[in-house]
Motif scaffolding. Structure first.
Motif, PDB file in Angstrom:
ATOM      1  N   ARG A  38       2.852   4.416  -1.227  1.00 33.74           N
ATOM      2  CA  ARG A  38       2.687   5.213  -2.440  1.00 33.74           C
ATOM      3  C   ARG A  38       4.038   5.665  -2.964  1.00 33.74           C
ATOM      4  O   ARG A  38       4.888   6.094  -2.189  1.00 33.74           O
ATOM      5  CB  ARG A  38       1.837   6.448  -2.122  1.00 33.74           C
TER       6      ARG A  38
ATOM      7  N   GLY B 184       0.786  -1.230   0.000  1.00 33.62           N
ATOM      8  CA  GLY B 184       0.000   0.000   0.000  1.00 33.62           C
ATOM      9  C   GLY B 184       0.816   1.278   0.000  1.00 33.62           C
ATOM     10  O   GLY B 184       0.250   2.374  -0.090  1.00 33.62           O
TER      11      GLY B 184
ATOM     12  N   VAL C 103       1.584   1.476  -4.785  1.00 27.40           N
ATOM     13  CA  VAL C 103       0.662   2.297  -5.566  1.00 27.40           C
ATOM     14  C   VAL C 103       1.443   3.435  -6.233  1.00 27.40           C
ATOM     15  O   VAL C 103       2.069   4.241  -5.548  1.00 27.40           O
ATOM     16  CB  VAL C 103      -0.442   2.896  -4.652  1.00 27.40           C
TER      17      VAL C 103
ATOM     18  N   CYS D  17       4.539  -2.759  -9.695  1.00 29.03           N
ATOM     19  CA  CYS D  17       3.978  -2.256  -8.434  1.00 29.03           C
ATOM     20  C   CYS D  17       2.682  -2.977  -8.061  1.00 29.03           C
ATOM     21  O   CYS D  17       2.445  -3.250  -6.894  1.00 29.03           O
ATOM     22  CB  CYS D  17       3.768  -0.746  -8.523  1.00 29.03           C
ATOM     23  N   ARG D  18       1.874  -3.298  -9.049  1.00 28.43           N
ATOM     24  CA  ARG D  18       0.647  -4.037  -8.743  1.00 28.43           C
ATOM     25  C   ARG D  18       0.996  -5.406  -8.146  1.00 28.43           C
ATOM     26  O   ARG D  18       0.420  -5.838  -7.156  1.00 28.43           O
ATOM     27  CB  ARG D  18      -0.188  -4.213 -10.010  1.00 28.43           C
TER      28      ARG D  18
ATOM     29  N   VAL E  48       1.261   6.793  -7.562  1.00 30.89           N
ATOM     30  CA  VAL E  48       0.257   7.858  -7.518  1.00 30.89           C
ATOM     31  C   VAL E  48       0.447   8.899  -8.621  1.00 30.89           C
ATOM     32  O   VAL E  48      -0.489   9.607  -8.968  1.00 30.89           O
ATOM     33  CB  VAL E  48       0.197   8.563  -6.139  1.00 30.89           C
TER      34      VAL E  48
END
Ligand SMILES: [Zn+2]
Length: 278
Positions: free
Chosen positions: A170, A168, A188, A182-183, A190
């Motif tokens: 960023r 989670g 995340v 990143c997934r 941003v």
């Protein structure tokens, strides 16, 4: 012949000692822009198989194939688009033209090799293509792929365990290279410094992004070897984020000598940056 060193590594993983592979792009070069040397064009003409990333990733390839004047390669049986069975991200991106340039991710984000799970469909297509060329070796290709994927699964479990702590978090990236990566590993993205992939950031982005990063709690900025050094320094300094240079392609760092080691290098660098120890 492959367009990138990552594809070269995957063809070698499946083909083993039955293949001889050359990559058109070098690992440190921006993959979307390339001027082929005359020798590479003639190699394109004689290759038994061309494996490419596809989509808009290699706008330079059309020109190269025309230069090779080889109708057999383009759009034919021996031209393998490795994206064929990959589930793409960002396919809704409009094909914007900003300042006269084409969006190089216009059919979806093309950096899909950076999710290790995508090596499964990619090597599946590579195995099928090699087996068509050399049916007598199809058992060898199948066995090579099976062993490669078993090693991949083992390593992936380890990478995910090391990244679990940062789920989670960023981040901001310079080029939009890392959405698949990143997934897979729970980060995340941003924002990207290049708002249109392949074009330098606008003055407006340079002026406002650092503040937006502070507000969003982003403390890691992902650059890569081909990133503009002064832009990276400027954004990192003004936002207070730690910069980490990740390697998007096999061979971009001496440690990233094959497809699996590419991820090892990146996970090691990234976990250090996320932990604040780099
Ligand atoms: Zn790109």
């Amino acid at each position: 012949m492959t367009t990138s060193t990552d594809l070269k590594a995957l063809v070698e993983a499946v083909g083993g000692d039955r293949v001889r592979v050359q990559s058109l792009a070098s690992p440190l070069h921006d993959p979307h822009t390339l001027d082929l040397k005359p020798g590479q064009v003639s190699s394109l003409r004689t290759a038994d198989l061309l494996v490419r990333i596809g989509l808009d990733h290699e706008p330079w390839l059309t020109r190269a194939l025309l230069a090779a004047r080889d109708q057999r390669v383009s759009g034919q049986r021996y031209d393998l688009d490795a994206s064929t069975h990959v589930e793409l991200l960002q396919t809704e991106t409009p094909r914007l033209r900003e300042r006269g340039a084409t969006h190089v991710h216009g059919f979806g984000n093309t950096h899909y090799w950076l999710d290790p799970e995508n090596a499964r469909p990619m090597t599946g297509d590579i195995e099928a293509a090699l087996a068509r060329l050399r049916p007598a070796d199809s058992v060898v290709f199948e066995e090579n792929r099976r062993r490669f994927l078993a090693r991949l699964d083992e390593r992936l479990a380890d990478w995910q365990r090391r990244m679990a702590l940062y789920k989670g978090r960023r981040v901001v990236a310079v080029h939009d290279t890392w959405p698949y990566f990143c997934r897979r590993f729970g980060l995340v993205v941003v924002a990207t410094v290049e708002t249109t992939p392949g074009l330098p950031p606008t003055p407006a982005t340079l002026a406002t992004l650092p503040q937006r990063m502070k507000e969003a709690g982003v403390n890691v900025l992902i650059a890569e070897p081909s990133s503009n050094e002064s832009v990276v320094r400027q954004i990192a300094d003004r936002s207070g984020a730690r910069r980490v240079t990740l390697v998007p392609s096999v061979g971009g760092d001496p440690g990233a000598r094959d497809y699996l080691e590419l991820f090892e290098v990146n996970i090691t660098r990234l976990t250090a940056a996320l932990a604040g120890t780099s």
